[in-house]
Scaffold this motif. Structure first.
Motif, PDB file in Angstrom:
ATOM      1  N   LEU A  10      15.018 -21.240 -37.591  1.00  0.00           N
ATOM      2  CA  LEU A  10      14.594 -20.331 -38.647  1.00  0.00           C
ATOM      3  C   LEU A  10      13.721 -21.041 -39.678  1.00  0.00           C
ATOM      4  O   LEU A  10      12.708 -20.486 -40.134  1.00  0.00           O
ATOM      5  CB  LEU A  10      15.813 -19.715 -39.326  1.00  0.00           C
ATOM      6  CG  LEU A  10      16.625 -18.731 -38.496  1.00  0.00           C
ATOM      7  CD1 LEU A  10      17.895 -18.325 -39.234  1.00  0.00           C
ATOM      8  CD2 LEU A  10      15.799 -17.500 -38.142  1.00  0.00           C
ATOM      9  N   ASP A  11      14.108 -22.245 -40.077  1.00  0.00           N
ATOM     10  CA  ASP A  11      13.318 -22.981 -41.066  1.00  0.00           C
ATOM     11  C   ASP A  11      11.901 -23.219 -40.560  1.00  0.00           C
ATOM     12  O   ASP A  11      10.918 -23.034 -41.292  1.00  0.00           O
ATOM     13  CB  ASP A  11      13.988 -24.315 -41.391  1.00  0.00           C
ATOM     14  CG  ASP A  11      15.173 -24.169 -42.335  1.00  0.00           C
ATOM     15  OD1 ASP A  11      15.384 -23.059 -42.861  1.00  0.00           O
ATOM     16  OD2 ASP A  11      15.884 -25.173 -42.537  1.00  0.00           O
ATOM     17  N   ALA A  12      11.789 -23.647 -39.300  1.00  0.00           N
ATOM     18  CA  ALA A  12      10.465 -23.928 -38.738  1.00  0.00           C
ATOM     19  C   ALA A  12       9.651 -22.653 -38.579  1.00  0.00           C
ATOM     20  O   ALA A  12       8.447 -22.622 -38.883  1.00  0.00           O
ATOM     21  CB  ALA A  12      10.605 -24.637 -37.394  1.00  0.00           C
ATOM     22  N   VAL A  15       2.532 -19.683 -41.128  1.00  0.00           N
ATOM     23  CA  VAL A  15       1.644 -18.853 -41.942  1.00  0.00           C
ATOM     24  C   VAL A  15       1.699 -17.373 -41.548  1.00  0.00           C
ATOM     25  O   VAL A  15       1.708 -16.500 -42.430  1.00  0.00           O
ATOM     26  CB  VAL A  15       0.200 -19.398 -41.869  1.00  0.00           C
ATOM     27  CG1 VAL A  15      -0.780 -18.427 -42.518  1.00  0.00           C
ATOM     28  CG2 VAL A  15       0.119 -20.761 -42.552  1.00  0.00           C
ATOM     29  N   PRO A  16       1.715 -17.021 -40.252  1.00  0.00           N
ATOM     30  CA  PRO A  16       1.695 -15.590 -39.926  1.00  0.00           C
ATOM     31  C   PRO A  16       3.000 -14.858 -40.258  1.00  0.00           C
ATOM     32  O   PRO A  16       3.029 -13.620 -40.248  1.00  0.00           O
ATOM     33  CB  PRO A  16       1.471 -15.572 -38.406  1.00  0.00           C
ATOM     34  CG  PRO A  16       1.040 -16.949 -38.036  1.00  0.00           C
ATOM     35  CD  PRO A  16       1.669 -17.847 -39.046  1.00  0.00           C
ATOM     36  N   VAL A  17       4.081 -15.574 -40.531  1.00  0.00           N
ATOM     37  CA  VAL A  17       5.398 -14.941 -40.658  1.00  0.00           C
ATOM     38  C   VAL A  17       5.594 -14.418 -42.078  1.00  0.00           C
ATOM     39  O   VAL A  17       5.617 -15.181 -43.047  1.00  0.00           O
ATOM     40  CB  VAL A  17       6.521 -15.934 -40.290  1.00  0.00           C
ATOM     41  CG1 VAL A  17       7.889 -15.286 -40.521  1.00  0.00           C
ATOM     42  CG2 VAL A  17       6.382 -16.361 -38.829  1.00  0.00           C
ATOM     43  N   SER A  18       5.754 -13.096 -42.196  1.00  0.00           N
ATOM     44  CA  SER A  18       5.981 -12.482 -43.503  1.00  0.00           C
ATOM     45  C   SER A  18       7.428 -12.040 -43.693  1.00  0.00           C
ATOM     46  O   SER A  18       7.829 -11.652 -44.787  1.00  0.00           O
ATOM     47  CB  SER A  18       5.056 -11.272 -43.688  1.00  0.00           C
ATOM     48  OG  SER A  18       5.289 -10.313 -42.676  1.00  0.00           O
ATOM     49  N   GLY A  19       8.211 -12.093 -42.647  1.00  0.00           N
ATOM     50  CA  GLY A  19       9.618 -11.731 -42.735  1.00  0.00           C
ATOM     51  C   GLY A  19      10.301 -12.028 -41.414  1.00  0.00           C
ATOM     52  O   GLY A  19       9.644 -12.139 -40.390  1.00  0.00           O
ATOM     53  N   TRP A  20      11.623 -12.183 -41.459  1.00  0.00           N
ATOM     54  CA  TRP A  20      12.334 -12.493 -40.221  1.00  0.00           C
ATOM     55  C   TRP A  20      13.699 -11.829 -40.208  1.00  0.00           C
ATOM     56  O   TRP A  20      14.297 -11.572 -41.256  1.00  0.00           O
ATOM     57  CB  TRP A  20      12.454 -14.003 -40.005  1.00  0.00           C
ATOM     58  CG  TRP A  20      13.130 -14.761 -41.120  1.00  0.00           C
ATOM     59  CD1 TRP A  20      12.543 -15.298 -42.227  1.00  0.00           C
ATOM     60  CD2 TRP A  20      14.529 -15.059 -41.225  1.00  0.00           C
ATOM     61  NE1 TRP A  20      13.485 -15.918 -43.015  1.00  0.00           N
ATOM     62  CE2 TRP A  20      14.705 -15.796 -42.418  1.00  0.00           C
ATOM     63  CE3 TRP A  20      15.635 -14.800 -40.429  1.00  0.00           C
ATOM     64  CZ2 TRP A  20      15.955 -16.262 -42.853  1.00  0.00           C
ATOM     65  CZ3 TRP A  20      16.876 -15.258 -40.844  1.00  0.00           C
ATOM     66  CH2 TRP A  20      17.018 -15.982 -42.040  1.00  0.00           C
ATOM     67  N   THR A  28       6.607 -26.027 -36.943  1.00  0.00           N
ATOM     68  CA  THR A  28       5.922 -24.858 -37.487  1.00  0.00           C
ATOM     69  C   THR A  28       4.522 -24.704 -36.915  1.00  0.00           C
ATOM     70  O   THR A  28       4.097 -23.596 -36.567  1.00  0.00           O
ATOM     71  CB  THR A  28       5.859 -24.961 -39.022  1.00  0.00           C
ATOM     72  OG1 THR A  28       7.196 -24.966 -39.550  1.00  0.00           O
ATOM     73  CG2 THR A  28       5.098 -23.793 -39.625  1.00  0.00           C
ATOM     74  N   ASP A  29       3.797 -25.813 -36.782  1.00  0.00           N
ATOM     75  CA  ASP A  29       2.420 -25.708 -36.299  1.00  0.00           C
ATOM     76  C   ASP A  29       2.364 -25.216 -34.856  1.00  0.00           C
ATOM     77  O   ASP A  29       1.378 -24.592 -34.443  1.00  0.00           O
ATOM     78  CB  ASP A  29       1.672 -27.034 -36.454  1.00  0.00           C
ATOM     79  CG  ASP A  29       2.257 -28.170 -35.630  1.00  0.00           C
ATOM     80  OD1 ASP A  29       3.460 -28.136 -35.312  1.00  0.00           O
ATOM     81  OD2 ASP A  29       1.507 -29.109 -35.305  1.00  0.00           O
ATOM     82  N   LEU A  75       8.473 -25.702 -29.050  1.00  0.00           N
ATOM     83  CA  LEU A  75       8.571 -24.253 -28.897  1.00  0.00           C
ATOM     84  C   LEU A  75       9.120 -23.879 -27.531  1.00  0.00           C
ATOM     85  O   LEU A  75       9.848 -22.890 -27.396  1.00  0.00           O
ATOM     86  CB  LEU A  75       7.190 -23.627 -29.110  1.00  0.00           C
ATOM     87  CG  LEU A  75       7.034 -22.122 -28.864  1.00  0.00           C
ATOM     88  CD1 LEU A  75       8.000 -21.319 -29.721  1.00  0.00           C
ATOM     89  CD2 LEU A  75       5.597 -21.691 -29.127  1.00  0.00           C
ATOM     90  N   ARG A  76       8.796 -24.652 -26.525  1.00  0.00           N
ATOM     91  CA  ARG A  76       9.206 -24.310 -25.159  1.00  0.00           C
ATOM     92  C   ARG A  76      10.634 -24.781 -24.822  1.00  0.00           C
ATOM     93  O   ARG A  76      11.188 -24.366 -23.801  1.00  0.00           O
ATOM     94  CB  ARG A  76       8.220 -24.920 -24.161  1.00  0.00           C
ATOM     95  CG  ARG A  76       6.805 -24.356 -24.290  1.00  0.00           C
ATOM     96  CD  ARG A  76       5.889 -24.909 -23.203  1.00  0.00           C
ATOM     97  NE  ARG A  76       4.494 -24.559 -23.408  1.00  0.00           N
ATOM     98  CZ  ARG A  76       3.927 -23.407 -23.052  1.00  0.00           C
ATOM     99  NH1 ARG A  76       4.655 -22.487 -22.458  1.00  0.00           N
ATOM    100  NH2 ARG A  76       2.641 -23.177 -23.284  1.00  0.00           N
ATOM    101  N   LEU A  77      11.230 -25.638 -25.671  1.00  0.00           N
ATOM    102  CA  LEU A  77      12.511 -26.260 -25.310  1.00  0.00           C
ATOM    103  C   LEU A  77      13.688 -25.520 -25.945  1.00  0.00           C
ATOM    104  O   LEU A  77      14.176 -25.880 -27.016  1.00  0.00           O
ATOM    105  CB  LEU A  77      12.526 -27.732 -25.735  1.00  0.00           C
ATOM    106  CG  LEU A  77      13.786 -28.521 -25.375  1.00  0.00           C
ATOM    107  CD1 LEU A  77      14.061 -28.468 -23.877  1.00  0.00           C
ATOM    108  CD2 LEU A  77      13.682 -29.956 -25.851  1.00  0.00           C
ATOM    109  N   ASP A  78      14.146 -24.463 -25.279  1.00  0.00           N
ATOM    110  CA  ASP A  78      15.400 -23.835 -25.672  1.00  0.00           C
ATOM    111  C   ASP A  78      16.547 -24.629 -25.043  1.00  0.00           C
ATOM    112  O   ASP A  78      16.444 -25.116 -23.925  1.00  0.00           O
ATOM    113  CB  ASP A  78      15.443 -22.361 -25.258  1.00  0.00           C
ATOM    114  CG  ASP A  78      15.169 -22.158 -23.776  1.00  0.00           C
ATOM    115  OD1 ASP A  78      14.191 -22.732 -23.262  1.00  0.00           O
ATOM    116  OD2 ASP A  78      15.950 -21.433 -23.120  1.00  0.00           O
TER     117      ASP A  78
END
Length: 207
Positions: free
Chosen positions: A32-34, A39-44, A110-111, A175-178
Motif C-alpha cells: 500500500l505504501d509503495a 503519481v497516478p493514484v488518487s485513492g485506494w 513506486t516507480d 511489481l511482478r513478485l507476489d
C-alpha cells in the motif's frame, strides 16, 4: 485480501499461524505504501471479508470495500468480489482508471507501478504477468467505461490476455513478485523488501 486465517497456507511449514498473519499484514502495508505514493493514484481501497484487515486498512487511512457474501470456488469469489469493487469505485467516482493489484508485493517500488501505468493501454485493459509467467500481478483498465473483467486464478495471465488485456513487458521485478512460498520470500528479500516486511522478517530470523 482473503480471510487472514486462510492466508499464505503454503508458508505454513516455515511460519506459525501468528507469524503468517503478521507477515501478510506487513506485506500489505508495504504494498500500500509503495502503490499509494505513485503519481497516478488518487485513492485506494482494499477488498476483504476480514474485520481485522478492515481495521488495519482504516488505521492506515484507506477505504474498505467489504467482500459480498459469495458462493463458488475461491477464484470465483475473488473475481466476483473484484468485479463488485470495480463497480463500486466507478459508481462512486465516475469513469476513472482502475488498477487491481495483488496485496502481497513487499518488494514493489513506486516507480515500477508508475511505469506500468504509463505503458498500459490508455483506452483499454492491460495486464502485468507475475514472476511465474502464468499469474497476474496487476490488472489495469484506463480511459473507458468497460469493466475491469477480472479472471484471477489458475493461469490467469493467459485468460486475461485472451479476454483482451494487453500484456505489459517492462522490467518490474518487484511489481511482478507476489509472495506465496518460502522461495518467493527469499527472492523478495534479495530484491529488497519494504520496511514493515523487512522488520518482521528480521524479528523472525530471516534477514
Amino acid at each position: 485480501m482473503k480471510d487472514l486465517d486462510a492466508a499464505k497456507s503454503r508458508l505454513a511449514d516455515r511460519f506459525p499461524a501468528s507469524a503468517r498473519t503478521s507477515l501478510v499484514l506487513a506485506m500489505l502495508h508495504d504494498t500500500l505504501d509503495a502503490a499509494a505514493a505513485a503519481v497516478p493514484v488518487s485513492g485506494w481501497s482494499v477488498v476483504t471479508p476480514d474485520s481485522r484487515v478492515a481495521r488495519f486498512v482504516h488505521d492506515l487511512g484507506g477505504h474498505v470495500i467489504p467482500e459480498p457474501p459469495l458462493a463458488g470456488s475461491v477464484d470465483d469469489r475473488l473475481n466476483t468480489a473484484l468485479a463488485s469493487a470495480d463497480r463500486h469505485v466507478r459508481g462512486t467516482n465516475g469513469v476513472v482508471d482502475v488498477i487491481a493489484l495483488q496485496a502481497d508485493l513487499p518488494a514493489l517500488r513506486t516507480d515500477e507501478l508508475e511505469e506500468a501505468f504509463t505503458e498500459s493501454d490508455p483506452q483499454g485493459r492491460s495486464v502485468v504477468v507475475d514472476h511465474t509467467g502464468t499469474g497476474t500481478a496487476a490488472l489495469i483498465v484506463r480511459g473507458t467505461a468497460d469493466p475491469l473483467g477480472p479472471q484471477f486464478g489458475e493461469d490467469s495471465a493467459r485468460r486475461h490476455i485472451e479476454s483482451g488485456a494487453a500484456p505489459l513487458t517492462g522490467n518490474w521485478p518487484g511489481l511482478r513478485l507476489d509472495v506465496d512460498t518460502a522461495v518467493d520470500v527469499r527472492a523478495a528479500v534479495e530484491l529488497g523488501v519494504g520496511p514493515h516486511t523487512g522488520r518482521l522478517l528480521g524479528e523472525l530470523g530471516w534477514l
